[in-house]
Design a protein around this motif. Sequence first.
Motif, short mmCIF file in Angstrom:
data_model
loop_
_atom_site.label_atom_id
_atom_site.label_comp_id
_atom_site.label_asym_id
_atom_site.label_seq_id
_atom_site.Cartn_x
_atom_site.Cartn_y
_atom_site.Cartn_z
N GLN A 48 -40.89 41.55 -47.51
CA GLN A 48 -39.77 40.94 -46.78
C GLN A 48 -39.46 39.51 -47.22
O GLN A 48 -38.32 39.18 -47.55
CB GLN A 48 -40.07 40.97 -45.28
CG GLN A 48 -38.92 40.46 -44.41
CD GLN A 48 -39.28 40.52 -42.93
OE1 GLN A 48 -40.45 40.69 -42.56
NE2 GLN A 48 -38.27 40.41 -42.08
N GLU A 49 -40.45 38.66 -47.24
CA GLU A 49 -40.23 37.25 -47.55
C GLU A 49 -39.76 37.06 -48.99
O GLU A 49 -38.81 36.30 -49.26
CB GLU A 49 -41.52 36.46 -47.31
CG GLU A 49 -41.38 34.97 -47.55
CD GLU A 49 -42.67 34.21 -47.29
OE1 GLU A 49 -42.85 33.13 -47.87
OE2 GLU A 49 -43.52 34.72 -46.52
N SER A 50 -40.39 37.76 -49.93
CA SER A 50 -40.01 37.63 -51.34
C SER A 50 -38.60 38.14 -51.59
O SER A 50 -37.82 37.52 -52.33
CB SER A 50 -41.01 38.38 -52.23
OG SER A 50 -42.28 37.77 -52.18
N LEU A 51 -38.25 39.27 -50.99
CA LEU A 51 -36.90 39.81 -51.18
C LEU A 51 -35.85 38.85 -50.64
O LEU A 51 -34.80 38.65 -51.26
CB LEU A 51 -36.77 41.17 -50.49
CG LEU A 51 -37.44 42.36 -51.17
CD1 LEU A 51 -37.17 43.64 -50.37
CD2 LEU A 51 -36.95 42.52 -52.59
N ALA A 52 -36.11 38.27 -49.49
CA ALA A 52 -35.16 37.32 -48.90
C ALA A 52 -34.94 36.13 -49.84
O ALA A 52 -33.81 35.67 -50.03
CB ALA A 52 -35.65 36.85 -47.54
N ARG A 53 -36.00 35.65 -50.43
CA ARG A 53 -35.89 34.51 -51.34
C ARG A 53 -35.15 34.89 -52.63
O ARG A 53 -34.27 34.16 -53.09
CB ARG A 53 -37.29 34.00 -51.67
CG ARG A 53 -37.28 32.73 -52.54
CD ARG A 53 -38.67 32.29 -52.93
NE ARG A 53 -39.33 33.21 -53.85
CZ ARG A 53 -40.29 34.05 -53.52
NH1 ARG A 53 -40.75 34.11 -52.29
NH2 ARG A 53 -40.81 34.86 -54.43
N ILE A 54 -35.49 36.03 -53.20
CA ILE A 54 -34.87 36.45 -54.45
C ILE A 54 -33.41 36.81 -54.27
O ILE A 54 -32.55 36.45 -55.10
CB ILE A 54 -35.66 37.65 -55.04
CG1 ILE A 54 -37.08 37.22 -55.42
CG2 ILE A 54 -34.95 38.22 -56.27
CD1 ILE A 54 -38.03 38.38 -55.69
N LEU A 55 -33.10 37.52 -53.19
CA LEU A 55 -31.73 37.96 -52.94
C LEU A 55 -30.85 36.87 -52.33
O LEU A 55 -29.63 37.02 -52.26
CB LEU A 55 -31.73 39.19 -52.02
CG LEU A 55 -32.32 40.47 -52.60
CD1 LEU A 55 -32.50 41.52 -51.50
CD2 LEU A 55 -31.44 41.01 -53.72
N LYS A 56 -31.48 35.81 -51.86
CA LYS A 56 -30.77 34.71 -51.20
C LYS A 56 -30.01 35.19 -49.96
O LYS A 56 -28.85 34.84 -49.73
CB LYS A 56 -29.81 34.02 -52.18
CG LYS A 56 -30.52 33.40 -53.38
CD LYS A 56 -29.53 32.75 -54.33
CE LYS A 56 -30.24 32.17 -55.54
NZ LYS A 56 -29.30 31.58 -56.52
N GLN A 57 -30.69 36.04 -49.19
CA GLN A 57 -30.11 36.51 -47.93
C GLN A 57 -31.26 36.92 -47.01
O GLN A 57 -32.33 37.33 -47.48
CB GLN A 57 -29.18 37.71 -48.16
CG GLN A 57 -29.86 38.94 -48.73
CD GLN A 57 -28.88 40.05 -49.08
OE1 GLN A 57 -28.90 40.54 -50.20
NE2 GLN A 57 -28.02 40.44 -48.16
N PRO A 58 -31.06 36.79 -45.69
CA PRO A 58 -32.11 37.21 -44.76
C PRO A 58 -32.37 38.71 -44.89
O PRO A 58 -31.45 39.49 -45.11
CB PRO A 58 -31.51 36.88 -43.39
CG PRO A 58 -30.40 35.92 -43.66
CD PRO A 58 -29.87 36.26 -45.02
N VAL A 59 -33.63 39.11 -44.78
CA VAL A 59 -34.01 40.52 -44.76
C VAL A 59 -34.57 40.81 -43.38
O VAL A 59 -35.62 40.27 -43.00
CB VAL A 59 -35.03 40.86 -45.86
CG1 VAL A 59 -35.47 42.32 -45.74
CG2 VAL A 59 -34.45 40.59 -47.24
N VAL A 60 -33.87 41.65 -42.62
CA VAL A 60 -34.23 41.93 -41.23
C VAL A 60 -34.83 43.33 -41.13
O VAL A 60 -34.17 44.32 -41.48
CB VAL A 60 -33.00 41.83 -40.31
CG1 VAL A 60 -33.38 42.11 -38.86
CG2 VAL A 60 -32.36 40.45 -40.44
#
Length: 321
Positions: A48-60
Amino acid sequence: MQRRRLLSAMAALSFAPGISLAQEGKPLRLVVPFPPGGATDITARSLQESLARILKQPVVLDNRGGAGGSIGMAEVARAPADGLTIGVATLSTHGVNPAVYSKLPYHPTKDFVGVTEIVKAPGVIVVNPAVLPVKDFADLVKYLKANPGKVSYATPGNGTIGHMWGELFKSSTGTSMVHIPYRGAGPAVNDVLAGQVAVYFDQVASSLPHVKSGKLKALAVSWPERLDVLPEVPTYAELGYKQANEPSWFGLVAPAATPAAAVDRIQQAVAQALKEPAVRERLAGQGLYPSGTTPKEFTAQIGSEIDKMKRVAAYAKIALD
């Protein structure tokens, strides 16, 4: 002409994999088709945290448990195909369920496009030693044969890979147990720990902390070789049960009409996240082994897994409706 070229270039940039300016900043909903606490949920939270950072969007994360993962997968299938909703597909939701249910609230291939496999997940059979003081796998088989139908086994639900593993165990060993399905790995583990059920079949990730603490005893794992996290536990193949030695897997799917650029963008983000040492260490510590595939490869994998699980279901005589 020059203006047309400029607009075309801007459009290509907007939808290029890894960029997708139209999606940056908007929340990405990641549907987990099982309750918190199980291997599916652990896999999603590890990324979750890595995807949010890489994609530049919140992952809920959106946990939608029940019906062997069918409720959550139906939610993904009917979501807008805008690249903002994905779901964690499992061998249960996209292999076992289509093999054991004649009717599902989603079609495992027509309603989805594969994004990527995330991890391979070894399975395990554990017992509560306070309830069933058996010393090893052979001792369990001996006990069950002496007490047919008197022991219950828990799984994360009807149609889950845990259920399939349990039925394969019974067929392979010629034993009899009563199946107790739960609404996910978390509730199942809790009841096994409480002594309500003696035996449990699921991925290693759900049970590992309790095996390490001594509250549960692992008797066998489904993996090509012994696991680093459970080196003292034999594989099913070592014990003479090769047909029960297949691991499970977790991956991502999106609604069927999701644009290829959006799918590629997420797949590439997952591939990047799986290279991060912290993510790999977190997953490996839970008995989950990073893999990663292309959307085309994962879509093909789902089709082949359905065929395989249909053969297993026929062998184990499992039909749930």
